[in-house]
Design an enzyme around this catalytic site. Sequence first.
Site, mmCIF file in Angstrom:
data_model
loop_
_atom_site.group_PDB
_atom_site.id
_atom_site.type_symbol
_atom_site.label_atom_id
_atom_site.label_comp_id
_atom_site.label_asym_id
_atom_site.label_seq_id
_atom_site.Cartn_x
_atom_site.Cartn_y
_atom_site.Cartn_z
ATOM 1 N N ASP A 145 -9.943 -2.957 -0.024
ATOM 2 C CA ASP A 145 -9.545 -3.191 1.372
ATOM 3 C C ASP A 145 -9.217 -1.870 2.065
ATOM 4 O OD1 ASP A 145 -6.754 -4.432 -0.338
ATOM 5 O OD2 ASP A 145 -6.742 -2.520 0.694
ATOM 6 N N ASP A 163 -17.757 -0.590 -11.700
ATOM 7 C CA ASP A 163 -16.705 -1.207 -12.512
ATOM 8 C C ASP A 163 -15.680 -0.130 -12.852
ATOM 9 O OD1 ASP A 163 -16.753 -3.349 -15.455
ATOM 10 O OD2 ASP A 163 -15.112 -2.249 -14.516
ATOM 11 N N GLU A 222 -5.909 -10.097 -9.803
ATOM 12 C CA GLU A 222 -5.162 -10.638 -10.953
ATOM 13 C C GLU A 222 -5.980 -10.485 -12.234
ATOM 14 O OE1 GLU A 222 -2.310 -11.398 -8.821
ATOM 15 O OE2 GLU A 222 -2.219 -13.240 -9.980
ATOM 16 N N PRO A 246 -13.518 -10.108 -13.306
ATOM 17 C CA PRO A 246 -13.838 -8.691 -13.535
ATOM 18 C C PRO A 246 -12.598 -7.818 -13.742
ATOM 19 C CG PRO A 246 -14.221 -9.282 -11.229
ATOM 20 C CD PRO A 246 -13.943 -10.552 -11.966
ATOM 21 N N ASP A 264 -5.292 -0.836 -8.367
ATOM 22 C CA ASP A 264 -5.005 -1.786 -7.287
ATOM 23 C C ASP A 264 -6.021 -2.924 -7.408
ATOM 24 O OD1 ASP A 264 -5.297 -1.551 -3.617
ATOM 25 O OD2 ASP A 264 -4.458 -3.103 -4.947
ATOM 26 N N HIS A 319 0.819 -1.213 0.000
ATOM 27 C CA HIS A 319 0.000 0.000 0.000
ATOM 28 C C HIS A 319 0.856 1.268 0.000
ATOM 29 C CE1 HIS A 319 -3.224 -2.832 1.600
ATOM 30 N NE2 HIS A 319 -3.550 -2.521 0.360
HETATM 31 N N1 SAM Z 1 -3.329 -5.559 -3.593
HETATM 32 C C1 SAM Z 1 -4.066 -6.661 -4.212
HETATM 33 C C2 SAM Z 1 -3.258 -7.260 -5.333
HETATM 34 O O1 SAM Z 1 -2.234 -6.677 -5.701
HETATM 35 O O2 SAM Z 1 -3.663 -8.332 -5.833
HETATM 36 C C3 SAM Z 1 -5.401 -6.146 -4.684
HETATM 37 C C4 SAM Z 1 -6.328 -5.937 -3.537
HETATM 38 S S1 SAM Z 1 -7.882 -5.238 -3.844
HETATM 39 C C5 SAM Z 1 -8.793 -6.074 -2.642
HETATM 40 C C6 SAM Z 1 -8.405 -5.883 -5.398
HETATM 41 C C7 SAM Z 1 -9.780 -5.367 -5.729
HETATM 42 O O3 SAM Z 1 -9.984 -5.259 -7.141
HETATM 43 C C8 SAM Z 1 -10.935 -6.262 -5.238
HETATM 44 O O4 SAM Z 1 -11.579 -5.634 -4.152
HETATM 45 C C9 SAM Z 1 -11.856 -6.411 -6.453
HETATM 46 O O5 SAM Z 1 -13.230 -6.335 -6.114
HETATM 47 C C10 SAM Z 1 -11.403 -5.232 -7.302
HETATM 48 N N2 SAM Z 1 -11.746 -5.326 -8.727
HETATM 49 C C11 SAM Z 1 -11.587 -6.372 -9.581
HETATM 50 N N3 SAM Z 1 -12.047 -6.045 -10.814
HETATM 51 C C12 SAM Z 1 -12.502 -4.756 -10.737
HETATM 52 C C13 SAM Z 1 -13.089 -3.846 -11.667
HETATM 53 N N4 SAM Z 1 -13.311 -4.200 -12.951
HETATM 54 N N5 SAM Z 1 -13.412 -2.608 -11.239
HETATM 55 C C14 SAM Z 1 -13.197 -2.238 -9.945
HETATM 56 N N6 SAM Z 1 -12.647 -3.054 -9.000
HETATM 57 C C15 SAM Z 1 -12.311 -4.303 -9.411
#
Ligand code: SAM
Length: 275
Positions: free
Chosen positions: A86, A137, A158, A162, A155, A62
């Site tokens: 998070d 999104d 993978e 989505p 952030d 972070h």
């Molecule tokens: N630091 C972590 C990593 O490097 O893998 C990522 C943590 S953060 C919790 C990842 C977030 O991306 C999730 O909460 C997920 O819901 C969000 N996410 C995935 N696809 C997304 C999208 N298209 N738009 C917005 N948020 C998305």
Amino acid sequence: MEFWFTEKQTERFGITMKVKRTLHTEKTEYQQLDMVETEEFGNMLLLDGMVMTTEVDEFVYHEMVTHVPLFTHPKPKHVLVVGGGDGGAIREVIKHPSVEEATLVDIDGKVMEYSKKYLPTIARALDDERVDVQVDDGFMHIAQSEGAYDVIMVDSTEPVGPAAKLFEKGFYEGISKALKEDGIFVAQTDNPWFHQDLIRQVYKDVSDIFPITRLYTANIPTYPSGMWTFTIGSKTYDPLAVSNDRFHDIETKYYTKDLHSASFVLPKFVQDLVK
Ligand code: SAM
């Protein structure tokens, strides 16, 4: 009886952690969400069986995904975090006094909900008055934004489900449009041991769009391989040409002024990925 959580980082290699108890488990609209208490790293958020963040080592990621671009920009006021539900990245963003509005756009509101409940030290900034949290999104948010942000951090999870479209060139073109004319963007771009093709592709796509593109790393024990990369694209400011007076004091546990530039010094096998 001992319980261990194992994340398979490839079909032949993984990380395993002793678990005290499961705090919450749920199939949300977008992903499998698990919150577990581990012996070594405290409470840990898993999405689709992958480690997202832990109470103990979260500060590395972070701090590095935020302070490198935020100290590179001379006066970041409007900042966007795509994903980051998070709350850790946005907590670091609002440490910068120049930031007037920090927007977080995560597709899954359940991530914010359970991070607030079980990861309070990480999620505490989600309720800050300077933070605008949107459940949406990130791809659509970027498509509807123009010249809105000084700094954007991606952030995301993978590049599956989505998040898959958040690693495509079209998305980075949208980010460039959503940034102001001197804007900066950073994306987390996984690890150079098991995701070399991703790093190569993202770096090539970003360098086609941004005049200044660089890769930097950080050491995150609970992430695959322990070595993580970030790809930064900048329209004007070079992260390796930041004047000393830019570095005002903020509370950190990993990021430092010297580490800001040192993180761009890459091992030979990583340099070769971005030549
Ligand atoms: N630091 C972590 C990593 O490097 O893998 C990522 C943590 S953060 C919790 C990842 C977030 O991306 C999730 O909460 C997920 O819901 C969000 N996410 C995935 N696809 C997304 C999208 N298209 N738009 C917005 N948020 C998305």
